[in-house]
Design a protein around this motif. Structure first.
Motif, PDB file in Angstrom:
ATOM      1  N   SER A 272      -9.342  17.382 -18.552  1.00 15.99           N
ATOM      2  CA  SER A 272     -10.056  15.805 -18.347  1.00 15.99           C
ATOM      3  C   SER A 272      -9.667  14.889 -17.910  1.00 15.99           C
ATOM      4  O   SER A 272      -9.755  13.689 -16.465  1.00 15.99           O
ATOM      5  CB  SER A 272     -11.300  15.592 -19.230  1.00 15.99           C
ATOM      6  N   LEU A 273      -8.353  15.005 -17.913  1.00 19.45           N
ATOM      7  CA  LEU A 273      -7.020  13.946 -17.748  1.00 19.45           C
ATOM      8  C   LEU A 273      -6.157  14.017 -16.101  1.00 19.45           C
ATOM      9  O   LEU A 273      -5.561  13.203 -15.173  1.00 19.45           O
ATOM     10  CB  LEU A 273      -5.892  13.650 -18.522  1.00 19.45           C
ATOM     11  N   SER A 274      -6.946  15.802 -15.708  1.00 14.14           N
ATOM     12  CA  SER A 274      -5.777  15.332 -14.837  1.00 14.14           C
ATOM     13  C   SER A 274      -6.003  14.872 -13.460  1.00 14.14           C
ATOM     14  O   SER A 274      -4.457  14.677 -12.656  1.00 14.14           O
ATOM     15  CB  SER A 274      -6.200  16.813 -14.493  1.00 14.14           C
ATOM     16  N   SER A 275      -6.907  14.603 -13.376  1.00 10.42           N
ATOM     17  CA  SER A 275      -6.912  13.466 -11.420  1.00 10.42           C
ATOM     18  C   SER A 275      -6.343  12.302 -11.852  1.00 10.42           C
ATOM     19  O   SER A 275      -6.139  11.443 -10.818  1.00 10.42           O
ATOM     20  CB  SER A 275      -8.861  13.118 -11.509  1.00 10.42           C
ATOM     21  N   LEU A 276      -6.061  11.875 -12.562  1.00 12.27           N
ATOM     22  CA  LEU A 276      -5.622  10.462 -13.219  1.00 12.27           C
ATOM     23  C   LEU A 276      -3.807  10.689 -13.682  1.00 12.27           C
ATOM     24  O   LEU A 276      -3.494   9.986 -13.720  1.00 12.27           O
ATOM     25  CB  LEU A 276      -5.941   9.304 -14.363  1.00 12.27           C
ATOM     26  N   ALA A 277      -3.593  12.133 -13.361  1.00 12.18           N
ATOM     27  CA  ALA A 277      -2.113  11.786 -13.881  1.00 12.18           C
ATOM     28  C   ALA A 277      -1.218  11.574 -12.764  1.00 12.18           C
ATOM     29  O   ALA A 277      -1.765  12.013 -11.484  1.00 12.18           O
ATOM     30  CB  ALA A 277      -2.018  13.503 -14.132  1.00 12.18           C
ATOM     31  N   LYS A 278       0.450  11.658 -12.704  1.00 10.47           N
ATOM     32  CA  LYS A 278       1.107  10.771 -11.867  1.00 10.47           C
ATOM     33  C   LYS A 278       1.752  12.572 -11.175  1.00 10.47           C
ATOM     34  O   LYS A 278       2.119  12.219 -10.193  1.00 10.47           O
ATOM     35  CB  LYS A 278       1.592   9.549 -12.135  1.00 10.47           C
ATOM     36  N   ALA A 279       1.468  13.049 -12.695  1.00  9.04           N
ATOM     37  CA  ALA A 279       2.126  14.499 -12.444  1.00  9.04           C
ATOM     38  C   ALA A 279       1.525  15.407 -12.126  1.00  9.04           C
ATOM     39  O   ALA A 279       1.230  15.488 -13.916  1.00  9.04           O
ATOM     40  CB  ALA A 279       3.895  14.319 -11.900  1.00  9.04           C
ATOM     41  N   ARG A 280       1.704  16.981 -12.569  1.00  7.59           N
ATOM     42  CA  ARG A 280       1.312  17.711 -12.711  1.00  7.59           C
ATOM     43  C   ARG A 280       1.677  18.954 -12.809  1.00  7.59           C
ATOM     44  O   ARG A 280       2.389  19.255 -11.589  1.00  7.59           O
ATOM     45  CB  ARG A 280      -0.107  18.309 -12.706  1.00  7.59           C
ATOM     46  N   ILE A 281       2.470  19.847 -13.431  1.00 11.61           N
ATOM     47  CA  ILE A 281       3.154  20.850 -13.925  1.00 11.61           C
ATOM     48  C   ILE A 281       2.424  21.436 -14.284  1.00 11.61           C
ATOM     49  O   ILE A 281       2.329  22.017 -15.368  1.00 11.61           O
ATOM     50  CB  ILE A 281       4.879  20.502 -14.685  1.00 11.61           C
ATOM     51  N   ASP A 282       2.401  22.854 -13.311  1.00 12.23           N
ATOM     52  CA  ASP A 282       1.147  23.975 -14.028  1.00 12.23           C
ATOM     53  C   ASP A 282       1.958  25.580 -14.669  1.00 12.23           C
ATOM     54  O   ASP A 282       2.944  25.978 -13.938  1.00 12.23           O
ATOM     55  CB  ASP A 282       0.474  24.795 -12.902  1.00 12.23           C
ATOM     56  N   VAL A 283       1.920  25.039 -15.459  1.00 10.64           N
ATOM     57  CA  VAL A 283       2.652  26.663 -16.286  1.00 10.64           C
ATOM     58  C   VAL A 283       2.064  27.812 -16.750  1.00 10.64           C
ATOM     59  O   VAL A 283       0.965  27.186 -17.123  1.00 10.64           O
ATOM     60  CB  VAL A 283       3.602  25.641 -17.916  1.00 10.64           C
ATOM     61  N   ARG A 284       2.363  28.796 -15.747  1.00 10.33           N
ATOM     62  CA  ARG A 284       2.487  29.967 -16.431  1.00 10.33           C
ATOM     63  C   ARG A 284       2.097  30.264 -17.713  1.00 10.33           C
ATOM     64  O   ARG A 284       3.432  29.741 -18.108  1.00 10.33           O
ATOM     65  CB  ARG A 284       2.832  31.447 -15.241  1.00 10.33           C
ATOM     66  N   PRO A 285       0.899  30.801 -19.031  1.00  7.83           N
ATOM     67  CA  PRO A 285       1.412  31.273 -19.992  1.00  7.83           C
ATOM     68  C   PRO A 285       3.468  31.914 -20.466  1.00  7.83           C
ATOM     69  O   PRO A 285       3.521  32.866 -19.460  1.00  7.83           O
ATOM     70  CB  PRO A 285       0.101  32.052 -20.555  1.00  7.83           C
ATOM     71  N   GLY A 286       4.165  31.668 -21.037  1.00  4.21           N
ATOM     72  CA  GLY A 286       4.877  32.054 -21.442  1.00  4.21           C
ATOM     73  C   GLY A 286       6.644  31.267 -20.659  1.00  4.21           C
ATOM     74  O   GLY A 286       7.364  31.621 -20.887  1.00  4.21           O
ATOM     75  N   GLU A 287       6.194  30.338 -20.053  1.00  2.00           N
ATOM     76  CA  GLU A 287       6.860  30.031 -19.004  1.00  2.00           C
ATOM     77  C   GLU A 287       7.175  28.325 -19.665  1.00  2.00           C
ATOM     78  O   GLU A 287       7.622  27.850 -18.412  1.00  2.00           O
ATOM     79  CB  GLU A 287       6.702  30.105 -17.756  1.00  2.00           C
ATOM     80  N   LEU A 288       6.736  27.896 -20.535  1.00  2.98           N
ATOM     81  CA  LEU A 288       6.735  26.846 -20.767  1.00  2.98           C
ATOM     82  C   LEU A 288       8.116  25.976 -21.396  1.00  2.98           C
ATOM     83  O   LEU A 288       8.721  24.839 -20.611  1.00  2.98           O
ATOM     84  CB  LEU A 288       6.046  26.829 -22.092  1.00  2.98           C
TER      85      LEU A 288
END
Ligand SMILES: Cc1cc2nc3c(=O)[nH]c(=O)nc-3n(C[C@H](O)[C@H](O)[C@H](O)COP(=O)(O)O)c2cc1C
Ligand code: SF4
Ligand code: FES
Lengths: 951, 218, 443
Positions: free
Chosen positions: A433-449
């Motif tokens: 719910s905070l994504s729209s306010l994020a300066k950057a967003r890294i979408d991680v696939r499960p298992g790739e953190l």
């Protein structure tokens, strides 16, 4: 200089105005006073004991100066004029008259005008008796009404959301509720509509007010316009009794007032604890009082010929001790396992840890129920407080959506983010719910953190996760203070990582390894471990966790504890998943559930099912008839929040008190008494006969809790609790205007009538002797003086093979098509929600979210049903197409209502074969597998035909 | 079917138009073009409401949802904001919205007398719509044409110096379509569209100009 | 001395096609802009300063001074206020509908002088035809390169957006207009501490000027600020467009030289108002929109001069004069004006929101015959809750000056025509023989 108590030693960051450049001096009502340069006139006056009436002003929201109640005379080059004191900032040499004839006339005029159209239905109004409008009419009003015309009319209460009613006739248009919804909660589902005196608060015609935070609008409404379904007509203020306590539904630990009437809990109100919840609560916490009245277990139960029947306490306890004795005689200490305890207060948790480890000698103990990460690691990290987090330069979210799991932490973060005061970087598998306010967003696939974090921190790499753009990556690294300083030591300065499990279907090892890497590479970074369960931090600190002992130490530092407890288990253990696996294999004889319900609350329900089947003797301490308790052999009824006393420890390590307001149902007991009885029956009595005695034993042997006891916290100067280990004071932010908060009748209306009104609350006040002065950095933050008693060094030095970098499970091969994300919603099928009638309808059915591409691939449409098989569990869920979800990921929610079972799906029907033959839609099951790495595997998905199923 | 039923049916029909009440494809294009004119999206709220109203005659729920989506604000913010403004109708209205000014100058010129005769002529009172959904009657504040008092607007087009007789003729002309060139459907603010995007020297399509016939009236 | 032979802002009004680009160009259009572009920004500002052009929106603040207060910032805006909704005011309506290019030209001149890159003209929503013509003119102006990139080959570029309002009087107040332009409810902002020139549209520095103010600029640039200042007297320079309405024979708009013309001229001159309908006696007149306190017979010979009117306790405001004659019921007149404010109060401030409704109800009750003697004191007392002291210029308990405008008509009527109120109360009905439609039957 001021009239607050002089030895306010918590004000180490100088929040109380010191005569420096940040200070202005002005004259209020003929008195020379000083104030912080950013302080509002109304606040400065109040700090100096001058109360200016107000309605729209709220200490935690930006002023709007609309109601005009707070008008005072203020000097300017062109003489005195009437100005709203809630809007105007203090200025050097300003002269103010708050109760001159002109100011009084203006205030009276406003009050008279506010009342002309007000229905004055106080006798039937929920707010009657605790109403600021009523109160201020008494103190600042004109008396008689001169209004003889017809009043304004609207339809009486309208239901604007599932939990809230609105009576528009009573509304005084102060905009507190609408501002809260928009500015604090970020849920602008209500807004003003209409114009002039036809202005009303309204939802849109199409969307109800179902914000998770709706109850706060009810609390801050200065009249009875907004009322809650749960409290309506329940009581009158003068019938209410109140106790201050701490919410235990999640680990934020909001301070709240529990109010009862005629022996029943009828309301919770948020208390303005400036360090924690600033008077807010989430609706789940606020309305959870209803659960006290429903579904309770009233007497001990024991299973006779397959059925649970009421028995006497003595008999129930005899059964339990017999079971334990036989287990101990059978095969040693690993025959007994204890899971749960995060709903216990610290004293209960402590005594159960002592029973389990010191008496029963078992290390199979865990409070965290499989949705957390390694407890030793969580406790060892340099921890940030909530205030530090929301005032950090950069916050990195590597956790679940705080709005769903730690609602009031979200509420603290949202306004800061909306105002652009923090940089937010999100590293999560799905949007929050905070994504729209994020300066950057890294979408991680499960298992790739881990690989994403590794890439991000390795400044020689030019890509990380979804960030392929070098410039953007550079920006992110700058926000992380990775690249703007040459010194390795300064890395992470001003950065707080909120870390937790964003995916219950993924092995926690990825997160744990990532965290260790961050801690190693960013010396100054701090962490807020987002373990969400109620008093999980208290339970861990008390030793209800594998390999940990009371006081935030592990066995290497166990001498003090051993001296008190006698022996400690030798073996090591890895928590709930391992415990349940052992149970499933028949390796455990006695399973004790401490107010925990793994059957609904553990992510892998088939494992729990097997564990229950293969464990001969299950004992449940439970307040409610939850599914797991109902499967136990002996059920011991316990108290619920509201009925018990003790201390709790929140997410930032703040210890505060929980206080009883009502009596527990007849035979329920507080868990420590049960532990104590069992120990006595096993001939190893603790010799502790009260909470206070337990508490002082804790403060004696638990290192981090030295000097913190129930009685010291009950002193009113510590009502906000203290952060342990001591030495960290309530962090006050330099320039902050509010260090002391009154229980202000307008800020927290409803408390106005309570006995405590007016008592000052000191933030994180700690007696002088305990203070180890923190360092203050350039940003004015007081740093935590580290006294972590478990250190990351000890963890790595010990070289636990299974936690070393090398042994992280390799992601399974990518031949499967989808990876699963399992997460939680605020309203799930938890005991609290299911036993709170107004909240129960808010739980929605299980849904599976898919990207558009994947849905098309599986021929699934929005709203259609899909069959899903994960491990041995099979469910049917509604398909939701999420345009923002990346392809290759499917999302399920834990503990939701299941649409239907999957039984029929396993035996393939003729039709299915026909489809298969024709070659379209469902081809082979293998291709539809979701690969979830580690925890949940073997997930399959296919369109569900309900007609077929019913056949 | 009684007249009343007929009226309700018509209202319902308007509440749920055969399309879902959202923007037409062309409307959506125009909406996006409008949004691009402003430094911040939300500024386009009123223009978009006018646009939606021009397509449906009133501000449908669906169009408010679409506007909310386009502007990235909540639907409550759209409906709450729209309801502040008199010209934006959140309920269905007749084909012709007649707004009679009764403010000081018009009142001095006999506006209330005119209004009374209008009510008689249309058989409705202020705030109501005729059963055939042709006319909605409103009492307006000063419309800025006081030299022609008493005056009124039909779908935001001016008619002045009116009395009962002149109004009767106006109604007849509206019904017969004689005024179609002057009075566009309710909600249509301008029949000319902006054709230039920001900082462009180029024109999107043939620039409609003030020499267009449609503009020659008044 | 009135009705200058060479009008400044209305010279094209007699042409049927006054709103077209071709007519505009044929009558000297865009020459002022070209001249401005050949000068430096400072020189343009200097000319406007010399002209001592007073704002025509109501407050009468000198445009040149306002411009000089604009905070220096990378982004700033110009917003032209065409929301004209002050009752009895219809001059901007005329200027927008009949001469849109003149307005655009003035706007671009101002934009150039201020160095803004985007300008907005906010047009009252009800002026649909005006909005349409202005939109078309804006297209033409872009095509003609009078707006947009590198205007007339200069290195000055500015974008212009024609923005419609949607029906709310309060949006004429500059901060409310800014909020509305931001897509919000038209709630005026609190000032101090921040004025639009410091924090306006999107919190950037913003100049808000009236349509008529802008429309004067092409002439000022062409003829020089001194020529403008030579007209009128004192601070009231140039001509002004007056809107005359009410009980006069020839209501309408008149462009008149300021100061030199009197109210009597405006109302009675044969080329202007031509006197009262039926040659009745004048009872009262409003000198500058319904927010202004009323004037009476004794004020007729005062010049149309901002300072003189202010000194006499009222304001020239929006330049609209409403005439009430002996057949006019002052109770009803003040009721109707109060009803207007009640309906148009934005609703933020308690005194304005609630006070306007209460006052309206009391006045209506008196007009309908149920008045009480004590109502007169009550009316004044409620007025005092909104505008302490009920004096002029007003003090206020509200955010914007709509609030303290409410008492203007009420206090004027009660103080000057108290007997008429008493008669209503005594008779139990309105004394005017004319069978008034019952006040408020339609509220
Ligand atoms: C309630 C209220 C309504 C107003 N309405 C208008 C209006 O319709 N048009 C206008 O130009 N100014 C109006 N104003 C004045 C504006 O706030 C502002 O002073 C003006 O637009 C500035 O332009 P100027 O300096 O060119 O006169 C209004 C002010 C108030 C308080
Ligand atoms: S004075 Fe009236 S119109 Fe002005 S801001 Fe206040 S309520 Fe709104
Ligand atoms: S205006 Fe100051 S409290 Fe409302």
């Amino acid at each position: 200089m001021t009239d607050t108590v002089k030895n306010d030693s918590h004000d180490i960051a100088g929040a109380e105005a010191q005569p420096d450049s940040d200070t202005v001096s002005l004259i209020i009502d003929g008195r020379q006073v000083t104030a912080h340069k950013d302080e509002l006139l109304i606040e400065a006056a109040e700090r100096h004991g001058i109360f200016i009436p107000r309605f729209c002003y709220h200490p935690h929201m930006d002023p709007v100066g609309m109601c005009r109640m707070c008008l005072v005379e203020v000097s300017s080059p062109r003489g005195f004029s009437l100005q709203p004191s809630c809007y105007l900032k203090v200025q050097e040499n300003m002269e103010v008259k708050t109760s001159s004839e002109k100011a009084k006339r203006a205030q009276e005029g406003v009050l008279e005008l506010l009342l002309i159209n007000h229905p004055l239905d106080c006798p039937v109004c929920d707010k009657g008796g605790e109403c600021p409008l009523q109160d201020q009419d008494m103190s600042h009003g004109p008396g008689e009404s001169r209004f003889i015309e017809e009043k304004r009319h609207f339809d009486k209460p309208v239901e604007i959301g599932p939990l809230t009613y609105l009576d528009r006739e009573r509304c005084i248009q102060c905009a507190r509720c609408t501002r809260f919804a928009a500015e604090i909660a970020g849920d602008p589902q209500i807004d003003f509509a209409g114009r002039g005196d036809q202005t009303i608060v309204a939802t849109s015609p199409t969307q109800p007010f179902d914000s998770y935070f709706s109850g706060n609008t009810v609390q801050i409404c200065p009249v009875g316009a907004l009322t809650s379904k749960a409290y309506r007509f329940k009581s009158r203020p003068w019938d209410l009794e109140q106790a201050e306590t701490t919410c235990m539904l999640c680990s934020v630990g909001c301070r709240q007032a529990a109010q009862s009437s005629a022996g029943a809990l009828v309301r919770y109100l948020g208390i303005d604890d400036v360090n924690v919840n600033q008077s807010w609560l989430c609706d789940k916490g606020r309305y959870s009082f209803e659960a006290l009245q429903n579904g309770r277990i009233l007497a001990p139960l024991a299973r006779h010929q397959g059925r649970l029947e009421p028995v006497r306490w003595a008999d129930a306890l005899a059964d339990v001790t017999a079971g334990i004795r036989s287990a101990l005689s059978k095969g040693g200490n690993d025959q007994i396992a204890v899971i749960g305890g995060s709903k216990f207060v610290n004293e209960d948790a402590y005594l159960w840890a002592r029973l389990a480890k010191g008496v029963l000698g078992s290390e199979l103990v865990d409070a965290s129920m499989g949705d957390d990460f390694n407890a030793e690691l969580a406790l060892a990290l340099p921890r940030a407080t909530i205030n530090e987090t929301v005032n950090a330069k950069t916050v990195v979210l590597v956790s679940a959506d705080p709005k769903e799991e730690l609602p009031v932490l979200y509420l603290r973060l949202y306004p800061q983010l909306a105002k652009g005061k923090i940089n937010l970087i999100e590293i999560t598998p799905t949007r929050t719910s905070l994504s729209s306010l994020a300066k950057a967003r890294i979408d991680v696939r499960p298992g790739e953190l881990f690989s994403v974090i590794d890439d991000l921190l390795d400044t020689t790499k030019d890509t990380a996760g979804t960030i392929k753009d070098a410039l953007q990556l550079q920006n992110v690294r700058e926000m992380l203070t990775l690249s703007d300083t040459g010194s390795q030591e300064d890395r992470g300065q001003g950065v707080v990582f909120v870390i937790g499990r964003s995916n219950l279907a993924e092995s926690p090892v990825y997160l744990e390894e990532s965290v260790k890497l961050i801690a190693a590479k960013m010396a100054k970074a701090k962490f807020l471990p987002a373990l969400r369960r109620g008093n999980i931090f208290g339970a861990l600190d008390m030793g209800l966790a594998p390999n940990l002992l009371p006081g935030r130490v592990n066995k290497d530092y166990g001498d003090i504890v051993r001296r008190k407890w006698g022996t400690l288990p030798e073996a090591n253990s890895h928590g709930t998943t391992e415990i349940l696996s052992r149970c499933a294999k028949g390796e455990v004889s006695v399973l004790i559930l401490l107010a925990s319900d793994p059957l609904s609350d553990f992510f892998d329900q088939s494992l729990v099912e097997k564990a229950f089947e293969n464990t001969p003797f299950i004992v449940a301490l439970a307040s409610h008839e939850d599914p797991s308790a109902m499967r136990a052999d002996v059920v011991l009824p316990i108290c619920h929040l509201g009925e018990m006393n003790g201390t709790v420890t929140n997410i930032e390590g703040r210890v505060s008190t929980v206080n009883q307001k009502v009596m527990p149902p007849a035979l329920a007991r507080q868990p420590w008494i049960i532990a104590s009885d069992i120990a006595r029956l096993l001939d190893e009595p603790f010799g502790l006969s009260s909470l206070e005695e337990i508490s002082s034993e804790i403060s004696e042997i638990a290192l981090a809790y030295k000097g913190v006891s129930l009685s010291s916290l009950r002193a009113s100067s510590r009502r906000d609790g203290v952060v342990v280990p001591l030495g960290v004071t309530g962090v006050s932010i330099k320039g902050s205007k509010r260090t002391t908060a009154l229980l202000d009748p307008i800020a927290t209306p409803g408390i106005a009538s309570a006995e405590e009104q007016g008592a000052p609350m000191k933030s994180g006040y700690i007696p002088e002797s305990f203070i180890t002065a923190g360092e203050t950095d350039e940003a004015g933050r007081t740093s935590l003086k580290e006294r972590s008693l478990v250190s990351i060094d000890t963890l790595t030095l010990k070289g636990k093979q299974d936690m070393g970098l090398g042994v992280m499970p390799e992601p399974k091969s990518d031949k499967h098509t989808l990876r699963l994300v399992l997460k939680r919603d605020l309203y799930d099928m938890s005991t609290t929600v299911l036993n709170s009638p107004t909240m129960t309808p808010l739980v929605d059915e299980q849904e599976i979210s898919l990207s558009k591409a994947d849905a098309e691939r599986f021929s699934l449409t929005e709203g259609s049903l899909a069959k899903i098989a994960a491990n041995d569990q099979q469910i049917v869920a509604k398909v939701k197409i999420d345009s923002l979800l990346r392809a290759g990921v499917a999302v399920l929610k834990a503990n939701k209502e299941i649409v239907g079972s999957y039984d029929a799906a396993l035996t393939k029907s003729e039709d299915d074969k026909a489809t298969e033959d024709s070659g379209d839609q469902i081809t082979t099951r293998a291709e539809l597998l979701i690969d979830a790495f580690g925890l949940v595997t073997e997930v399959s998905i296919e369109p569900h035909d309900s007609a077929k199923e019913s056949r | 079917m009684t007249e009343k039923d007929n009226y309700l049916a018509k209202i319902l029909e308007r509440k749920q138009p055969s399309d879902d009440g959202g923007f037409s494809e062309e409307g959506l294009e125009r909406a996006k073009a409008l949004i691009s004119l402003y430094p911040k999206k939300r500024s386009a709220l009123i223009p978009l409401c006018h646009l939606a109203q021009g397509e449906h005659g009133w501000l449908t729920e669906r169009s408010m949802e679409e506007i909310a989506e386009l502007l990235e604000i909540s639907v409550a913010e759209v409906s709450g904001t729209a309801s502040f403004y008199d010209m934006l109708h959140l309920e269905p209205v007749g084909n012709y919205v007649i707004s009679v000014c009764t403010n000081i100058a018009c009142m001095l010129g006999g506006a209330y007398e005119l209004l009374e005769s209008i009510e008689e002529r249309l058989g409705i009172s202020v705030g109501q719509t005729t059963l055939d959904m042709q006319f909605t009657l409103e009492e307006a504040e000063c419309l800025g044409a006081c030299d022609t008092a008493p005056c009124l607007q039909v779908n935001s087009r001016f008619f002045g110096n009116l009395d009962a007789v002149a109004f009767d003729k106006l109604v007849t002309d509206l019904a017969s379509g004689a005024l179609a060139g002057v009075v566009p459907p309710h909600g249509v603010l301008s029949r000319v569209q902006r054709v230039f995007s920001l900082m462009s020297g180029e024109q999107g399509e043939a620039a409609a100009s003030n020499t267009d016939e449609t503009l020659g009236q008044k | 001395m009135f009705n200058p032979t060479d009008p400044i802002v209305t010279k094209r009004m007699s042409f049927e096609d006054s709103y077209t680009l071709s007519r505009f160009l044929a009558t000297g259009g865009y020459e002022g802009l070209k001249k401005a572009l050949s000068m430096s920004r400072e020189q343009v500002q200097e000319e406007v300063m010399k002209a001592s052009l007073l704002g025509r929106g109501g407050a009468g603040f000198p445009a040149g001074r306002k411009w000089s207060m604009l905070r220096k910032a990378p982004t700033s805006y110009l917003v032209v206020n065409g929301d004209e909704s002050e009752p009895a005011t219809f001059k901007d309506h005329l200027l927008i509908e009949k001469d849109p290019h003149q307005l655009i030209e003035g706007t671009i001149i101002a934009a150039y002088a201020l160095g803004v890159t985007q300008a907005f003209i906010f047009v009252r929503g009800e002026f649909a035809l005006g909005f349409e013509r202005l939109t078309a003119a804006c297209n033409e102006a872009y095509a003609h390169n009078a707006v947009g990139k590198n205007i007339f080959g200069s290195d000055f570029s500015v974008d212009l957006v024609i923005h419609p309002g949607a029906g709310a009087y309060i949006c004429g107040e500059e901060t409310s207009l800014i909020e509305s332009l931001e897509g919000k409810r038209g709630y005026p902002r609190i000032k101090p501490p921040y004025f639009p020139a410091v924090m306006g549209l999107y919190n950037e520095p913003t100049v808000v000027n009236n349509v008529e103010t802008m429309s004067n600029l092409p002439w000022i640039l062409q003829h020089g600020g001194d020529a403008f200042a030579a007209l009128g007297q004192g601070s009231s320079t140039g001509t002004r467009l007056f809107a005359l309405s009410g009980r006069v024979k020839r209501p309408g708009w008149y462009e008149l030289e300021m100061s030199k013309t009197t109210f009597r001229d405006l109302i009675y001159d044969k080329n202007l108002g031509q006197g009262i309908i039926g040659d009745k006696k004048i009872k009262a007149f409003i000198p500058g929109g319904v927010s202004a306190p009323w004037f009476f017979e004794e004020h007729l010979d005062m010049g149309l001069d901002q300072d003189a009117v202010a000194k006499a306790g009222s304001m020239l405001g929006s330049g609209s004069v409403v005439v009430m004659d002996e057949t006019t019921c002052v109770v009803r007149a003040s009721w109707r004006i109060t009803k207007f404010f009640h309906r148009e109060s934005c609703g933020q401030c308690t005194p304005c929101r609630e006070g306007s409704g209460w006052l309206e109800k009391i006045l209506r009750r008196i007009e309908e015959g149920s008045g009480r003697i004590e109502d007169l004191d009550l009316l004044m007392d409620v007025c005092d809750s909104i505008a302490p002291g009920v004096s002029w210029p007003p003090q206020q308990t509200t955010i914007c000056v709509l609030g303290p405008s409410i008492p203007s008509s009420i206090a004027s009527a009660i103080r000057n025509c108290r007997d008429e109120f008493l008669e209503h109360i005594k008779l139990g009905h309105c004394p005017f023989e004319k069978d008034h439609i019952l006040a408020g039957a339609h509220s």
